[in-house]
Design an enzyme around this catalytic site. Sequence first.
Site, PDB file in Angstrom:
ATOM      1  N   LYS A  69       0.807  -1.314   0.160  1.00 37.68           N
ATOM      2  CA  LYS A  69      -0.049  -0.085   0.179  1.00 37.68           C
ATOM      3  C   LYS A  69       0.908   1.095  -0.110  1.00 37.68           C
ATOM      4  O   LYS A  69       0.529   2.112  -0.595  1.00 37.68           O
ATOM      5  CB  LYS A  69      -0.808   0.133   1.272  1.00 37.68           C
ATOM      6  CG  LYS A  69      -2.011  -0.940   1.262  1.00 37.68           C
ATOM      7  CD  LYS A  69      -3.167  -0.351  -0.034  1.00 37.68           C
ATOM      8  CE  LYS A  69      -3.832   0.620   0.574  1.00 37.68           C
ATOM      9  NZ  LYS A  69      -5.072   1.159  -0.142  1.00 37.68           N
ATOM     10  N   CYS A  78      19.994  10.574 -23.451  1.00 37.04           N
ATOM     11  CA  CYS A  78      18.819  11.251 -23.698  1.00 37.04           C
ATOM     12  C   CYS A  78      18.143  11.490 -22.268  1.00 37.04           C
ATOM     13  O   CYS A  78      17.541  12.864 -21.994  1.00 37.04           O
ATOM     14  CB  CYS A  78      17.767  10.246 -24.209  1.00 37.04           C
ATOM     15  SG  CYS A  78      18.135  10.048 -26.038  1.00 37.04           S
ATOM     16  N   LYS A 119      23.284   0.901 -21.449  1.00 38.87           N
ATOM     17  CA  LYS A 119      22.163  -0.245 -21.075  1.00 38.87           C
ATOM     18  C   LYS A 119      22.495  -1.634 -22.126  1.00 38.87           C
ATOM     19  O   LYS A 119      23.417  -1.602 -23.031  1.00 38.87           O
ATOM     20  CB  LYS A 119      20.697   0.119 -21.634  1.00 38.87           C
ATOM     21  CG  LYS A 119      20.322   0.604 -23.031  1.00 38.87           C
ATOM     22  CD  LYS A 119      18.976   0.609 -23.313  1.00 38.87           C
ATOM     23  CE  LYS A 119      18.608   1.286 -24.410  1.00 38.87           C
ATOM     24  NZ  LYS A 119      17.341   1.628 -24.739  1.00 38.87           N
TER      25      LYS A 119
HETATM   26  N1  NAD Z   1     -10.079   4.906   3.791  1.00 39.14           N
HETATM   27  C1  NAD Z   1      -9.712   4.245   2.680  1.00 39.14           C
HETATM   28  O1  NAD Z   1     -10.212   4.407   1.441  1.00 39.14           O
HETATM   29  C2  NAD Z   1      -8.857   3.084   2.921  1.00 39.14           C
HETATM   30  C3  NAD Z   1      -8.633   2.325   1.851  1.00 39.14           C
HETATM   31  C4  NAD Z   1      -7.597   1.247   1.967  1.00 39.14           C
HETATM   32  C5  NAD Z   1      -7.314   0.916   3.211  1.00 39.14           C
HETATM   33  N2  NAD Z   1      -7.444   1.583   4.298  1.00 39.14           N
HETATM   34  C6  NAD Z   1      -6.662   1.298   5.468  1.00 39.14           C
HETATM   35  O2  NAD Z   1      -7.431   0.622   5.993  1.00 39.14           O
HETATM   36  C7  NAD Z   1      -7.627   0.886   7.397  1.00 39.14           C
HETATM   37  C8  NAD Z   1      -8.888   1.324   8.095  1.00 39.14           C
HETATM   38  O3  NAD Z   1      -9.415   2.509   7.438  1.00 39.14           O
HETATM   39  P1  NAD Z   1     -10.397   3.482   7.582  1.00 39.14           P
HETATM   40  O4  NAD Z   1     -10.599   4.607   6.523  1.00 39.14           O
HETATM   41  O5  NAD Z   1     -11.659   2.725   7.531  1.00 39.14           O
HETATM   42  O6  NAD Z   1     -10.296   3.808   9.195  1.00 39.14           O
HETATM   43  P2  NAD Z   1     -11.174   4.941  10.247  1.00 39.14           P
HETATM   44  O7  NAD Z   1     -10.255   5.352  11.128  1.00 39.14           O
HETATM   45  O8  NAD Z   1     -11.966   5.471   9.268  1.00 39.14           O
HETATM   46  O9  NAD Z   1     -11.813   3.481  10.874  1.00 39.14           O
HETATM   47  C9  NAD Z   1     -11.285   2.764  11.695  1.00 39.14           C
HETATM   48  C10 NAD Z   1     -12.482   2.303  12.886  1.00 39.14           C
HETATM   49  O10 NAD Z   1     -12.107   1.399  13.581  1.00 39.14           O
HETATM   50  C11 NAD Z   1     -12.646   1.705  15.118  1.00 39.14           C
HETATM   51  N3  NAD Z   1     -11.726   1.059  16.196  1.00 39.14           N
HETATM   52  C12 NAD Z   1     -10.671   1.487  16.564  1.00 39.14           C
HETATM   53  N4  NAD Z   1     -10.292   0.596  17.381  1.00 39.14           N
HETATM   54  C13 NAD Z   1     -11.108  -0.303  17.532  1.00 39.14           C
HETATM   55  C14 NAD Z   1     -11.131  -1.600  18.369  1.00 39.14           C
HETATM   56  N5  NAD Z   1     -10.338  -1.819  19.422  1.00 39.14           N
HETATM   57  N6  NAD Z   1     -12.256  -2.368  18.167  1.00 39.14           N
HETATM   58  C15 NAD Z   1     -13.157  -2.131  17.252  1.00 39.14           C
HETATM   59  N7  NAD Z   1     -13.215  -0.996  16.533  1.00 39.14           N
HETATM   60  C16 NAD Z   1     -12.043  -0.340  16.610  1.00 39.14           C
HETATM   61  C17 NAD Z   1     -12.554   3.037  14.882  1.00 39.14           C
HETATM   62  O11 NAD Z   1     -13.531   3.682  15.917  1.00 39.14           O
HETATM   63  C18 NAD Z   1     -13.010   3.319  13.762  1.00 39.14           C
HETATM   64  O12 NAD Z   1     -14.437   3.531  13.632  1.00 39.14           O
HETATM   65  C19 NAD Z   1      -6.291   1.796   7.835  1.00 39.14           C
HETATM   66  O13 NAD Z   1      -5.307   1.071   8.070  1.00 39.14           O
HETATM   67  C20 NAD Z   1      -6.208   2.753   6.426  1.00 39.14           C
HETATM   68  O14 NAD Z   1      -5.105   3.035   6.085  1.00 39.14           O
HETATM   69  C21 NAD Z   1      -8.010   2.702   4.195  1.00 39.14           C
END
Ligand code: NAD
Length: 415
Positions: A196, A254, A310
Site C-alpha cells: 500500500k 537522452c 544499457k
Molecule cells: N479509507 C480508505 O479509503 C482506505 C482504503 C484502503 C485501506 N485503508 C486502510 O484501512 C484501515 C482502516 O481505514 P479506515 O479509513 O476505515 O479507518 P477509520 O479510522 O475510518 O476507521 C477505523 C475504525 O476502527 C474503529 N476502532 C478502533 N479501535 C477499535 C477496536 N479496538 N475495536 C473495534 N473498533 C475499533 C474506530 O473507531 C474507527 O471507526 C487503515 O489502515 C487505512 O489506512 C483505508
Amino acid sequence: MKIAVLGLGNVGLVAAICLAEQGHEIIGVEISKQKIQLLNQGVLYIEETNLQKLFTKNRENITFTTELNSDTKVDCYIVCVGTPASHNGKVYLGQIKTTFENLVETFDKDDNSFIILRSTIPPGTIESVVKPLVKNKKIIYHPEFLREGSAVEDFMFPHLHVVGLENESDYQLVQPLLANCNNIKYTSYRAAEMLKYLNNSFHALKVSYVNEIASIASAYDVDVNELVDCFLADTKLNISTKYFRPGFSFGGPCLTKDVSALINLAQNKQVNVPLITSILASNEKHLFRVFSLIEKLNPSSILIFGVSFKEGSNDLRNSPVLDLINLIQKTPSYIPRKDIFVKDYEINESIANTNKIMCDGAITVEVDLVILGPLKLNNLDLKYIESHKGPILDLGYIEHGINDRKIIKAYESDL
Ligand SMILES: NC(=O)c1ccc[n+]([C@@H]2O[C@H](COP(=O)([O-])OP(=O)(O)OC[C@H]3O[C@@H](n4cnc5c(N)ncnc54)[C@H](O)[C@@H]3O)[C@@H](O)[C@H]2O)c1
C-alpha cells in the site's frame, strides 16, 4: 461463513455490508458506541454510492456490537481498524494492538477460526506486533485497495487481490472470500504489508508530477490536455511496466540531457518544480548508494561485465557504470587502478585506467568482486561466475538467471 468485522470505519463498514451482500453472516464490531447506536438505527455515518441500499437489503444478516464476548463463535475475524500516522509519519499501531489484545481474550484458541488483517501496516508489523499476541492462530494479510467514493464497486468487483501468507497452504482459508476476481497474487507478509505504501506513494507521485509538467507546459502555451493525451496514448513505454524494475541509476544520451533541459525550461519561466528538480539528485544518490556498497565490500580487485548505459548498446554517453568506475578510481587510497577489469562489446579509450578483457574466450583473472552490468553473459562467463568465490553485485540490467545467495542487488542500502 460467519464473520466478525472489527473496526467499522470506511473500510470495515463497507466490508461488513458487502460481505453480507455476498451471503455471509456478519457481526460488526466497533469501539465507538455512537457509531453502533447509529448503525442499530439503520443510519450510515459514511457516504458511499449504493451502500445504504445494500445495508437496508442485508440488515437481517448483520448484527452490531461494541465488543465481542467469548461465547461468540465465528469462522473468521477481519480486522479493519485505523492506522493513522503522526505528524512525523510514524504509524500509530495502538488500534491494531488493542484489537488483537481483545481478540486473544475472546477467541477460542483451539477452534479453526482464522484472522484476516486489512489495515495498512508497515512491513514487519505482523511478525513483530501481531504474531506474538495471537501465537497459533492463522493470520492472513490482505491489503485493501478500495477508493472512497467507489468503495462498494471496488469491494464487490476488485481488480486484484494480494494476499500475504505465512504458509502457502493458508491460501485455502481465504480463497472463499476472494469473490469476483481471479487476479490473485499470493505473497509473503512483508511484500503485502509494503504494497500500500508503494501504491499510494506512486499515485501521489503521478499527481504531483503531472501537475508540475502541466505548469511548465502552460508557461510555454502548450495545450496541456493535448500533451497529456499523447503521453497516455503510449501504453508501450509510458503507461506500462517499462522502467519499473529496480536496478542501477539511469544514464545514456537522452534521459539526463532531457531532464536537465526540462528543469531549465521551468527555471526560465520561474516555475517552481521541486519534484522534477529532484530527479537527477535522486539518480546520483543511487549511484553513490552502489559505490558505498562497494566500499563496504572493500574488494581489492573488481571485474565488471558491461559498461555501456544499457544492454544491447555500445553507447557510453552518460553511462552510470563508467561513472561508478570513475568514482572508484577517484578514491586512490581505496583500490589500485590496475585491479579493475572490464568486459564489454566495445572497449575504447573512454574506459581509461582499467584492464580490458576482450569479449571472446574464457576469463582467467581472479577477482574479489564481480559486478553484473549491462552485458549479456555467455556460457564461459556463467561458468566463470559459478566458480567465483567472492560476492557478486548485480546492477539489475539483465535477468541472468543466476540463483546464488551471494548476489547483492544494487538497491540494497545495507549489507
Ligand atoms: N479509507 C480508505 O479509503 C482506505 C482504503 C484502503 C485501506 N485503508 C486502510 O484501512 C484501515 C482502516 O481505514 P479506515 O479509513 O476505515 O479507518 P477509520 O479510522 O475510518 O476507521 C477505523 C475504525 O476502527 C474503529 N476502532 C478502533 N479501535 C477499535 C477496536 N479496538 N475495536 C473495534 N473498533 C475499533 C474506530 O473507531 C474507527 O471507526 C487503515 O489502515 C487505512 O489506512 C483505508
